[in-house]
Scaffold this active site. Structure first.
Site, PDB file in Angstrom:
ATOM      1  N   THR A 145       0.841  -1.307   0.012  1.00  0.00           N
ATOM      2  CA  THR A 145       0.021   0.157   0.031  1.00  0.00           C
ATOM      3  C   THR A 145       0.858   1.177   0.038  1.00  0.00           C
ATOM      4  O   THR A 145       1.446   1.664  -1.139  1.00  0.00           O
ATOM      5  CB  THR A 145      -1.062  -0.030   1.142  1.00  0.00           C
ATOM      6  OG1 THR A 145      -0.151  -0.228   2.410  1.00  0.00           O
ATOM      7  CG2 THR A 145      -1.910  -1.191   1.173  1.00  0.00           C
ATOM      8  N   THR A 182       1.714  -9.118  12.204  1.00  0.00           N
ATOM      9  CA  THR A 182       2.140  -8.282  11.482  1.00  0.00           C
ATOM     10  C   THR A 182       1.130  -7.414  10.663  1.00  0.00           C
ATOM     11  O   THR A 182      -0.034  -7.938  10.991  1.00  0.00           O
ATOM     12  CB  THR A 182       3.466  -8.578  10.573  1.00  0.00           C
ATOM     13  OG1 THR A 182       3.942  -7.535  10.177  1.00  0.00           O
ATOM     14  CG2 THR A 182       3.048  -9.828   9.755  1.00  0.00           C
ATOM     15  N   GLU A 266       6.612   5.016   7.205  1.00  0.00           N
ATOM     16  CA  GLU A 266       6.386   6.088   6.684  1.00  0.00           C
ATOM     17  C   GLU A 266       6.938   7.298   6.866  1.00  0.00           C
ATOM     18  O   GLU A 266       7.023   7.791   7.995  1.00  0.00           O
ATOM     19  CB  GLU A 266       4.731   6.468   6.703  1.00  0.00           C
ATOM     20  CG  GLU A 266       3.819   5.224   5.877  1.00  0.00           C
ATOM     21  CD  GLU A 266       2.479   5.057   6.466  1.00  0.00           C
ATOM     22  OE1 GLU A 266       1.693   4.356   5.654  1.00  0.00           O
ATOM     23  OE2 GLU A 266       1.991   5.916   7.428  1.00  0.00           O
ATOM     24  N   ASN A 389      -0.261  10.034   5.585  1.00  0.00           N
ATOM     25  CA  ASN A 389      -1.297   9.880   6.372  1.00  0.00           C
ATOM     26  C   ASN A 389      -2.439  10.854   6.407  1.00  0.00           C
ATOM     27  O   ASN A 389      -3.488  10.494   6.462  1.00  0.00           O
ATOM     28  CB  ASN A 389      -0.978   9.390   7.661  1.00  0.00           C
ATOM     29  CG  ASN A 389      -0.473   8.117   7.801  1.00  0.00           C
ATOM     30  OD1 ASN A 389      -0.932   7.058   7.852  1.00  0.00           O
ATOM     31  ND2 ASN A 389       0.952   8.205   8.305  1.00  0.00           N
ATOM     32  N   SER A 394      -7.319  10.586   0.133  1.00  0.00           N
ATOM     33  CA  SER A 394      -7.609  11.612  -0.834  1.00  0.00           C
ATOM     34  C   SER A 394      -6.805  11.745  -2.013  1.00  0.00           C
ATOM     35  O   SER A 394      -6.459  10.634  -2.142  1.00  0.00           O
ATOM     36  CB  SER A 394      -7.474  12.978  -0.265  1.00  0.00           C
ATOM     37  OG  SER A 394      -6.325  13.243   0.716  1.00  0.00           O
TER      38      SER A 394
END
Length: 394
Positions: A145, A182, A266, A389, A394
């Site tokens: 992702t 996980t 991230e 995030n 969006s």
């Protein structure tokens, strides 16, 4: 030479679940029934595929396949989500010539959205047609992702009865603080292993690896780890030597993947290895490690390459662990910053200027209260985490 264990085939397809035009649906199939085990999220809002898979494995610890989609989590989707999950197994099973009850599901993506079943109906035959044409690397890429790179690790293990192979694939970069699981991961093996032993080895390996990492302190609704071993090598794992060797290899593979989750946090640029010793108990050591690893102040200091020992000490102090403050010692990248209740008489800003530029940052905390110890991998926290995030839907 393929890194895949014997008797496994892979497939991917671009179903259109995500905005990007790339593979977002992945399937792996064992040529013969495989012993199957799993660990799952303990979030009280488990996704539909978690509920379905746990029931399947409780009824029979065996599987032929795993199918994973990215782009839609199928979490908090009610009865319709449960029905859709089971229907995806029927669609994939029918297309690939498999009993749906032998196909384990997993999903990742935005919570709350129903699966796009029209896209599943179109993609299932395409996925089945690709079976055997893809690789473990393709599988790992298709389940991503927000991941920056696919996560893959493999080993060959020489046992008394012959050589066996393992390969592990995982996805995850945010919402990482596993609890007996996980984000999403599959580990495959071609050894002959009895079902209860395989589950035991998998749980022990997860507890030593995936359960000792954190990116942001969030545990997903979808956390799933599957382990399949199909015996295609003809090598049995039953004696103590073989069990120990397979266990070590499993820990090594999952350890690689767990490190990659933190490395790919991230916006992350650092991996802090927080090692706590001298605690009254292992549980106390874990409290300290997790409090430090979850601290946003510690994380941002690491991102900023700031040797701010005060943030570490403050986190240790609020962890709830029992110790005497004057016994605590803290080191960062091998430089002792704190001892006897005060900073050491060192120019640690100068000493740490270069070490703090590295990716891997060891933090050693000695409590001086007993034999307990614990190690946790944690990411830093930078600007990009907020960007990723804030824009996720969006």
């Amino acid at each position: 030479m393929s890194i895949a264990p014997q008797g496994f085939r892979f497939a991917v397809a671009a179903a259109g679940f995500r905005k990007e035009n790339r593979p977002d649906l992945a399937l792996l199939v064992s040529d013969v029934p495989a012993v199957a085990a799993g660990t799952f999220t303990q979030n009280r809002f488990p996704a539909a595929p978690v509920v379905v898979a746990k029931a399947m494995l409780a009824e029979r610890p065996e599987a032929r396949a795993v199918v994973i989609n990215s782009g839609q989590a199928n979490a908090c989707t009610g009865d319709e989500g449960m029905r859709n999950c089971r229907l995806t197994l029927e669609l994939v099973g029918r297309a690939a010539g498999l009993d749906p009850s032998a196909v384990l599901p997993a999903s990742t993506g935005v919570i709350g959205a129903q699966l796009k079943m029209d896209l599943w109906e179109k993609a299932a035959p395409v996925l089945a047609a690709n079976l055997g044409q893809s690789t473990p690397e393709d599988f790992a890429s298709a389940i991503m992702t927000t991941d920056a790179f696919p996560k893959l690790s493999h080993r060959e293990v020489a046992l008394p009865g012959g050589v066996v192979r393992l390969v592990g694939m995982a996805k995850g970069a945010g919402m990482i603080c596993p609890n007996m699981a996980t984000m999403l991961s599959v580990v495959l093996c071609d050894a002959e292993v009895e079902a209860s032993l395989w589950q035991k080895l998998l749980r022990e390996a997860v507890d030593q690896t995936f359960n000792r990492v954190t990116v942001d302190g969030d545990t997903s609704t979808n956390d799933t780890l599957y382990g399949l071993t199909n015996g295609a090598s003809g090598v049995a794992v039953a004696d103590g030597e073989s069990v120990a060797a397979l266990s070590a290899a499993l820990v090594s593979v999952l350890g690689d993947l767990a490190y990659m989750l933190v490395q790919d946090g991230e916006g992350a640029s650092k991996v802090a290895r927080i090692h706590v010793t001298g605690a009254r108990s292992d549980a106390d050591a874990e409290r300290v490690a997790r409090t430090v690893g979850h601290s946003q102040l510690v994380k941002t200091a690491l991102y900023g390459r700031d040797a701010n020992w005060g943030r570490i000490v403050a986190a240790v102090g609020r962890s709830g662990a029992e110790f005497e403050p004057e016994d605590v010692r803290v080191s960062l990248c091998g430089v002792e910053l704190f001892r006897n209740g005060q900073p050491t008489d060192l120019d640690f800003d100068a000493l740490l200027e270069e070490p703090l530029k590295r990716r891997d940052l060891p933090i050693d905390i000695i409590l001086g209260a007993g034999p307990g110890s614990y190690t946790l991998l944690a990411s830093d926290l930078g600007h990009e985490y907020v960007n990723v995030n804030a824009d996720y839907r969006s």
